[in-house]
Design a protein around this motif. Sequence first.
Motif, PDB file in Angstrom:
ATOM      1  N   SER A 333      -0.602   3.797  -4.048  1.00 49.98           N
ATOM      2  CA  SER A 333      -0.981   4.479  -5.288  1.00 49.98           C
ATOM      3  C   SER A 333      -1.474   3.480  -6.337  1.00 49.98           C
ATOM      4  CB  SER A 333       0.201   5.283  -5.831  1.00 49.98           C
ATOM      5  OG  SER A 333       1.349   4.472  -5.931  1.00 49.98           O
ATOM      6  N   ILE A 336      -5.027   2.471  -5.396  1.00 48.55           N
ATOM      7  CA  ILE A 336      -5.962   3.557  -5.699  1.00 48.55           C
ATOM      8  C   ILE A 336      -6.271   3.564  -7.188  1.00 48.55           C
ATOM      9  CG2 ILE A 336      -6.210   6.071  -5.792  1.00 48.55           C
ATOM     10  CD1 ILE A 336      -4.423   6.117  -3.208  1.00 48.55           C
TER      11      ILE A 336
ATOM     12  N   ALA B 221      -0.143  11.153   4.200  1.00 48.13           N
ATOM     13  CA  ALA B 221       0.268  11.268   2.802  1.00 48.13           C
ATOM     14  C   ALA B 221       0.444   9.878   2.200  1.00 48.13           C
ATOM     15  CB  ALA B 221       1.565  12.058   2.705  1.00 48.13           C
ATOM     16  N   PHE B 223      -0.970   7.121   3.208  1.00 46.08           N
ATOM     17  CA  PHE B 223      -2.287   6.485   3.101  1.00 46.08           C
ATOM     18  C   PHE B 223      -3.100   7.045   1.938  1.00 46.08           C
ATOM     19  CE2 PHE B 223      -3.523   3.606   6.598  1.00 46.08           C
ATOM     20  CZ  PHE B 223      -2.361   3.607   7.329  1.00 46.08           C
ATOM     21  N   SER B 224      -2.769   8.255   1.474  1.00 47.24           N
ATOM     22  CA  SER B 224      -3.498   8.831   0.346  1.00 47.24           C
ATOM     23  C   SER B 224      -2.812   8.535  -0.973  1.00 47.24           C
ATOM     24  CB  SER B 224      -3.615  10.350   0.512  1.00 47.24           C
ATOM     25  OG  SER B 224      -4.243  10.660   1.711  1.00 47.24           O
ATOM     26  N   GLY B 225      -1.802   7.711  -0.961  1.00 54.03           N
ATOM     27  CA  GLY B 225      -1.159   7.326  -2.200  1.00 54.03           C
ATOM     28  C   GLY B 225      -0.003   8.210  -2.628  1.00 54.03           C
TER      29      GLY B 225
END
Lengths: 515, 364
Positions: A333, A336, B221, B223-225
Motif C-alpha cells: 500500500s 502504491i 488482495a 498484491f493490490s495493496g
Amino acid sequence: MSTAAHQAAAQPLTLALRGVAKSFGAVQALKSGTLEVAPGSIHALVGENGAGKSTLVKIVAGVHRRDTGYFELAGEPVDFGSTAESKAAGVAVIYQEPTLFPDLSVAENIFMGRHPLGAGRRIDRTRMFAESEALFARLGVDIDPRRTANGLSIADQQLIEIAKAISLEAKLLVMDEPTAALSGNEVARLFAVARSLRDEGRALVFISHRFDEVFDLCDVVTVMRDGAYVSTHLIAETSESEIVSKMVGREVAELFPKTVAPIGDVVLDVQGLNSTGEFHDISFQVRAGEIVGLAGLVGAGRSEIARAVFGVDKYDAGSVTLGGVPVRQGKPSRAIRAGMAFVPEDRRQQGLVIEGSVAKNVASVIRGRLSRLGLLTAGAENKAAGPWAAKLQVKTSALDMRAATMSGGNQQKVVIAKWLATNPSLLIIDEPTRGIDVGTKAEVHRLLSDLAGQGLAILMISSELPEVLGMADRVLVVCEGRLTAELSRAEATPENVMAAATRSAQRDSEKEPVR
Amino acid sequence: MSTPTLTKPDGAERTYPAYSRNPLARALLTREAAVILALVVVFIYSMGNIPFFDGPLTIFNLSKEYAPILLMALPMTLIIITGEIDLSVASTLGASAAVTGVLVVEHDVSVPVAAIIAIVVGSLLGALNGFFIAYVGLPSLAVTIGSLALYRGLAEGLIQAKRISGFPEGWQDWPTERIGDTQYPNILIPTAVLIVAFGVLLHFTRFGRGIFEIGLSDESAHFSGVNVARTKMILFVLSGAVAAFAGVYVALKANSVATDTGTGFELKVIAGVLLGGVSIFGGRGALHGVVAGVLLIAVLNSALQLDGQGSEVIQIIIGLLLVGSVIASNFLPRVRALLPRRKVIDAPPSVTPQTPGAGESSER
C-alpha cells in the motif's frame, strides 16, 4: 530433416514427433513440434522459455494429448491419454525435482504399484531390495535401498527415478533440466549414468539451458522457438553461437515497436538490495520515459527483485526510493501511494481476483479515490472502470462478468487497466505477455511503448529475449541472484544477454567457461 | 498524465453495460432473495395456521431470544467472507457476561461502566484471536477452537461455579422493555443500528471490498495493496466487541449469569450466517441475507414450538433446512447459467503490429 545422426539406420527411431500442435484455450503453446530421437543417442532439446519444450515433453509423457501431428514410438504410432499409458509404452520422464514418497524406502519408491509378491500375495521385501541393489549396481551408484527417500539429495532422487525407469524397461528417458539443482560432482555422476544408458541402446532427451553441458553430453541437438521446430544439428558439426542464433533468430524489430522517448529524471532508485537466498547486492535506476528490461533465466531471481521493490516481500538490506522518497519495505500500500504499479507474474493468483468482476478488479486499487465521505458504491466503481476497460479494449459483454471467464490476453488487459487507473509514475511489469495471443501481445507492446513516451518509467521482466531486446532502452541481466550485466540498447544482442544470463552457471569444478 | 489508449480503428471509444442482466433478474437470482422469500412464506403461513403465532408475545419473545444471535452473526458474516471463522463468540459472550455480573453485583459498579469494561475485555479477547490468525498466520478454526475453551474457562474462573444474580432494578429491565406500544423490545434499537453499520461497512466501503477480495484470493488482495492482516485483526476485534455487547444484554435479560451462559450459541450464529447465503469458502455473501437467515431460523423455531413440536423435531427440521440450502446453492449457478445474458460484442481485430509513432495513441 537432415539427421545424419541415425547411426543405427536399420532400427526405427525411438521417438518421432512431426508437426505436433497443442493449444490451451486461445493460446497455442505448441504450433509445430518436431523431434526425432534415434536409439543409442542423447538428444538435446533447447529453446528459450516458452519455446514449447515443456509442452512437447508433456505430450510425450502423456500429460497432454496433442491436437494434431504425428507421434510415433519405436516405429509404432501412439496416442497417449495418460501418463500410465506412456510409462507402459516405455517412456520415462525425470523432472527437475522428482516427487518420491518421502516416508517410504528407496526400494518401495522404485517398485511402487508393482511390488514383487511372494507366497500369499505378501510383498517379497528380500527380492525387492535385491533387485534394487542390482539396479544401482548397474548404474554404478551407491544408494541403500532400505533407507527412506526422505533426506536424499535431489541428485540421488533423480537416480532413483532413473533406476525406476530402467526397471520398467524404458526405451526413452526424458530429463527436463535435471542439472539445475546439482553440484559439479553430481552432474558428472549423472552424465556417466546417462552415457551408460545410451551405450545400452536407450534413447535420452536432455533439456537444458546450459550449453556447456549440452556440448559435453549430447550427440544431437534440436532447437525450438515460439512453439515450433527450428533445426536439428549434430553436436560435432555445430557451435554454441550457431545454436544461440537459431534460438533467438527472429525479426525482433518488427514485433516490438519501441518508440524513442526522451529519458527524464530518475524515478526508481534501488540501492544494495539484498535478500538471503534470493538475490544479492542489487542496485539500479529507472528513469522517466525509460523501459528497463530485466532479463535472465527463469529462477534467476528477477521476479523476487520486483516483488521486493514493490513491497510484497521483505528484504534484508538495501533501499528503494521512488521519486526521491524512500519506500518502506513490506507494504504494497505504501508503494502504491508513492506511485508504483505492479503487474505480477501470476495473473490468476496475484494480478487479479479471478472470481471477481471486471469492474471490481479494475477499480480495486483506486477505491480510496472513488469513495465519497468514506462510502463506496458499485455505481462509482462501474463509472471508473468502464473507460479504463475501453481504453484497453477489454473484450467483455458487461462489467459484471467474472475475470475467470475471459481469455488470458483480456485478463492481462484488466490487470494493466487496474494499475494504469492509479496514475503511476513507475510500472513494474513481470512477464507482460506470458500466455497471451500474438495480437494482444502486439497491443500490449505498443501500449508500453506509448506509456514510456508519456513519461512513465517502466521496469519490464521478460523471459522472452526478443521482447526484452525489442522493448528495452536498457537491459539488466540477472543470473543466480546477481546483476551480471547492464547493456545499452545497442549492446544488447541476444548473444550478449544469453552470455550474461548463463555466466555463473558455468561451474568451477567443470572445464573452463566456453565463452 | 493522459494515458494512451488502444482505440478502435474508427476512433470511437467502447462503452460497456454495467450489468449483464436486467435489475430484476439480478435481484431475484440470488441466494439472499431465496432466503428472504422463504422467511416471508414461513412467516405468513405461521400467522395463518399456527395457533397463537399471531399473538402479542410471539414477536416479542422471539426478538428477545434471537437478538444476541443476530448481533454476533453480523461480524461473523464479515469474518466468514474473508474465509476465516470465529468459534469463540459464545465463550466471549459468556466471559463478558461474567465480567458484567461480577462488577455490577459484587463490586457495585454501575451497569453502563461495567458494560464498557466488558466490551473492552471482549475486544481484547477478539484481538488475541486476531493476533494469532492475522499476524502469526495460524488457521482460525484451530485458534478459535482453543479460545472457545479458554474464554469459557475465564468465565468459569470469574464466577467460581456460582450463579450471579440480582442486577439493579431499572437497568435490568431496559433491554427487554417494549419500544413504546410495539411488539419490539428495546434491544432491537442497538441491533438495528449495528445491522445498518455492518451492512454499510461490508457493502459500501473500501474496507468491505477488501473483505470480499481477501475471501476470493488473499494473495491478489495483498498484491493490490489491501492490508490483509490488519483487516482480519479488525474483524476479530469487532467480533469480540459485539459478542461482549451481546453478553451484557444476555446477563441483564436473564438477570443472572452462570458458567454456561451462551453455551452453543456459536453454532446457531454460524448456521444463520450460512443459511443466509454466505459461502463457507469465503468471498461471497450479503448482510441482508444473513439477517433473513437468522430470522428464518428464529421464526421456524418459534412456529414449531407453538405447534407443539418437540425440540428433536425442531432440530431435525432446521438441520435439514441448512443441508438443503447448501445443496440448493450448488444448483443455483447452473440455473443462472441457463438464463440469457448479453452476448460478447467482438471488438474489431486490432492485431496487426503498428509502425512506431503512427499516431496510434490518442489523448483522452
